[in-house]
Design a protein around this motif. Structure first.
Motif, PDB file in Angstrom:
ATOM      1  N   SER A  43       0.840  -1.195   0.000  1.00 35.26           N
ATOM      2  CA  SER A  43       0.000   0.000   0.000  1.00 35.26           C
ATOM      3  C   SER A  43       0.873   1.242   0.000  1.00 35.26           C
ATOM      4  O   SER A  43       1.341   1.694   1.044  1.00 35.26           O
ATOM      5  CB  SER A  43      -0.930   0.026   1.211  1.00 35.26           C
ATOM      6  OG  SER A  43      -1.732   1.192   1.159  1.00 35.26           O
ATOM      7  N   GLY A  44       1.076   1.778  -1.196  1.00 37.34           N
ATOM      8  CA  GLY A  44       1.875   2.997  -1.306  1.00 37.34           C
ATOM      9  C   GLY A  44       1.241   4.196  -0.622  1.00 37.34           C
ATOM     10  O   GLY A  44       1.872   5.245  -0.495  1.00 37.34           O
ATOM     11  N   GLY A  46       0.593   4.108   2.343  1.00 33.43           N
ATOM     12  CA  GLY A  46       1.292   4.102   3.626  1.00 33.43           C
ATOM     13  C   GLY A  46       0.420   3.709   4.789  1.00 33.43           C
ATOM     14  O   GLY A  46      -0.811   3.623   4.680  1.00 33.43           O
ATOM     15  N   PRO A  47       1.074   3.448   5.929  1.00 38.00           N
ATOM     16  CA  PRO A  47       0.319   3.234   7.160  1.00 38.00           C
ATOM     17  C   PRO A  47      -0.226   4.577   7.651  1.00 38.00           C
ATOM     18  O   PRO A  47       0.201   5.640   7.198  1.00 38.00           O
ATOM     19  CB  PRO A  47       1.366   2.680   8.126  1.00 38.00           C
ATOM     20  CG  PRO A  47       2.682   3.136   7.605  1.00 38.00           C
ATOM     21  CD  PRO A  47       2.525   3.361   6.121  1.00 38.00           C
ATOM     22  N   GLY A 229      -1.328  -1.157   5.200  1.00 43.70           N
ATOM     23  CA  GLY A 229      -0.060  -0.536   4.821  1.00 43.70           C
ATOM     24  C   GLY A 229       1.119  -0.900   5.692  1.00 43.70           C
ATOM     25  O   GLY A 229       2.011  -0.080   5.915  1.00 43.70           O
TER      26      GLY A 229
END
Lengths: 372, 372
Positions: A43-44, A46-47, A229
């Motif tokens: 998941s680009g 992100g978290p 992410g």
């Protein structure tokens, strides 16, 4: 130099091949970095910022082992799922948990059913314990539930793998179809239901937790690696029947889960607003990828995941040419390894800047392919 | 509720016991937090500030899987050890790597030699693959090299475990003695040389890397969990003969190592000044623990590790009473599980504030024990 002579016959029979070559290895081979990372369904987006903050705050406590019982995380997951915590086991990603369930059931020669072209890491584990893989072709780019059931019965297989939504095709079955499949299985066959992409799936694709939770022969696997992410933190979990789940404790690496991963996963569950935000971005990104590829006469498959499988309208060679063209332009993507799935390339959703890079590279690749 | 009927006979035969109950589980049972954490040989001195900073900087990239080849870390470790990177494998702590080497060699009934009272997690893995453990008593609180060799030959065992420095006693053998032991082993016996505590050992206890590196039947295991202060990140590594080491790739969970752990370990190697600083603190803390317990008539054993085994001058019951007294006062420590080692308690080195808490609790415990 001689070889140590007493590895098991099984170990000596195994090939040195690995399930996936990572993007970093490809970068080393290419001698250049990727400029878009759209190949591993990470998941680009992100978290969550709240997760990053929790990790930063706890980094200094990394001298402590994580709780080997993963107690707090299992409590929180239990509350989230409506399950008692002792029906949940946390492991080093779904990959690690798949290795354990295979170990608990598979001996040399044991038949194991999966779909032809489905998750290679599951196959790696089955081979690693000497199991005999029985592959069922996809039907219309979906895992073939009837075909899997028939193979299970024909082979008297104790283990069958099914991902819903599916990887690498992104397709899915309804909750009702999954539940019927589970109920139709012999009691002597355990269903590994890989729901890595559950968060991006329509609710109608996911059986109620309670519907399958008591069945001794069903285990559901989920992860923080996709929509949450946190692929880098390696936190997967499995849940189901208490007695079945308890078998993992007999063989798992009890101190194997990293402490910051526990911290991150706990924070991630708390931030459902971020999850909803990411899911909306994934849906928009899927649509954008679809629009882009349709503009080149390619056909995006419907997806319930954070990636899009794209039918390139030819055979494996054509899809590979397109993938190689993208990769050579710095766009990391992957493609299915088995026909007829390999007429497709697989592109992960991601931030617009990376999708734009993909789009520009695709223009060049298709122009080259069409001899323009 | 019925039990899924097709777990392997081996899986069904395994007990639900675990190698260690974690301090968090003990806290939950006690209903109170520990006020000193000196039981798991973690490094309360923490990871280097430079390491924490690197982790903070990279936390936001945790959406990426770590490099499954652990390339950069193996390169750096190779430079540090003077070995080619393809002689090194990184895994989820030494624990995870021990599970893999056992899997590669042990089948149901395979004899495996270790010392009676040595690392329980190794035993857990051997039992988990159906091996038959052959235990050799310690001699004078040292692992008995002659005894281990005799047992290996008597049993024709393909695998022998040796920790140097030793856990749980903290004692050690010289590099020369270890090298002689390795050379005396049959070529059909693989030595698992667990050097988790190598950083705090005298140089004279560690065979040169080159001395054992080519032997197909020797593997050395090290970790970032102890002196480097990164137990929570789960980064262990194994090195040795290229061909032997290559077997891990056939069965390991390739994406199992967490990305921030890779980042942290890389930064930790770079900061050898911090490591030296910690080692000095460990030595001072060992001395301080020794002084404290001698004041109560207890006997600290010489230690090359980050903990001190303390002979309580009686049997297992006396040591257990002292341990339980400390634990009930909020001081987490452990003790060996097997006689005659279990006349000792085991106290990890740590920050002065924690050692002070240990000291005060010990005063109370010994007063109670002596009926004062």
């Amino acid at each position: 130099m001689p070889v140590f002579p007493r590895f098991t016959a099984l170990a000596e029979s195994l090939p040195p091949t690995v399930p996936f070559v990572g993007p970093e290895a490809q970068e080393r081979t290419r001698g250049a970095r990727f400029i878009a990372r759209l190949g591993a369904n990470e998941s680009g987006f992100g978290p969550a910022p709240s997760v990053i903050e929790a990790m930063e705050q706890q980094a200094g406590l990394s001298w402590r082992y994580g709780d080997p019982e993963n107690h707090d995380l299992r409590e929180r997951l239990g509350a989230h799922l409506g399950l008692a915590p002792d029906r949940i086991v946390v492991g080093e990603g779904i990959d690690g948990l798949l290795g354990l369930i295979v170990r608990l059931i598979v001996e040399p020669g044991t038949p194991v059913v999966t779909s032809l072209g489905a998750y290679p890491t599951f196959n790696f584990h089955v081979a690693g314990f000497g199991g005999r893989l029985v592959g069922v072709p996809y039907r219309d780019d979906h895992e073939d539930l009837d075909g899997l059931l028939a193979a299970v019965k024909r082979e008297n297989a104790p283990l069958v793998y099914l991902s819903n939504p599916d990887n690498p095709m992104g397709t899915w079955h309804s909750a009702a179809a999954i539940s019927r499949f589970a109920a139709a299985l012999p009691e002597t066959t355990l269903l590994v239901l890989d729901e890595a992409y559950s968060e991006t799936a329509p609710v109608s694709a996911l059986p109620d937790i309670a519907a399958l939770a008591d069945m001794p022969n069903v285990l559901r696997f989920r992860t923080f690696s996709k929509a949450y992410g946190l692929a880098g933190q390696r936190i997967g979990y499995v849940f189901g029947n208490r007695e079945t789940v308890s078998r993992f404790d007999r063989v798992r690496n009890h101190f194997g889960v990293n402490r910051l991963g526990q911290v991150a996963a706990l924070a991630a569950i708390e931030d459902q607003a971020w999850l909803s935000h990411v899911i909306a971005l994934v849906v928009a990104s899927r649509d954008q990828i679809g629009d882009i590829v349709r503009g080149h006469g390619l056909k995006p498959l419907p997806s319930a995941t954070n990636f899009v499988a794209i039918d390139c309208g030819g055979d494996g060679a054509r899809a590979r040419t397109i993938m190689d063209g993208l990769v050579s332009r710095g766009v990391f993507i992957r493609m299915p390894g088995v026909a007829p799935l390999n007429r497709c390339i697989r592109v992960s959703t991601g931030p617009e800047v990376e999708i734009d890079i993909f789009e520009q590279a695709l223009v060049e690749v298709m122009a080259e392919l069409n001899g323009l």
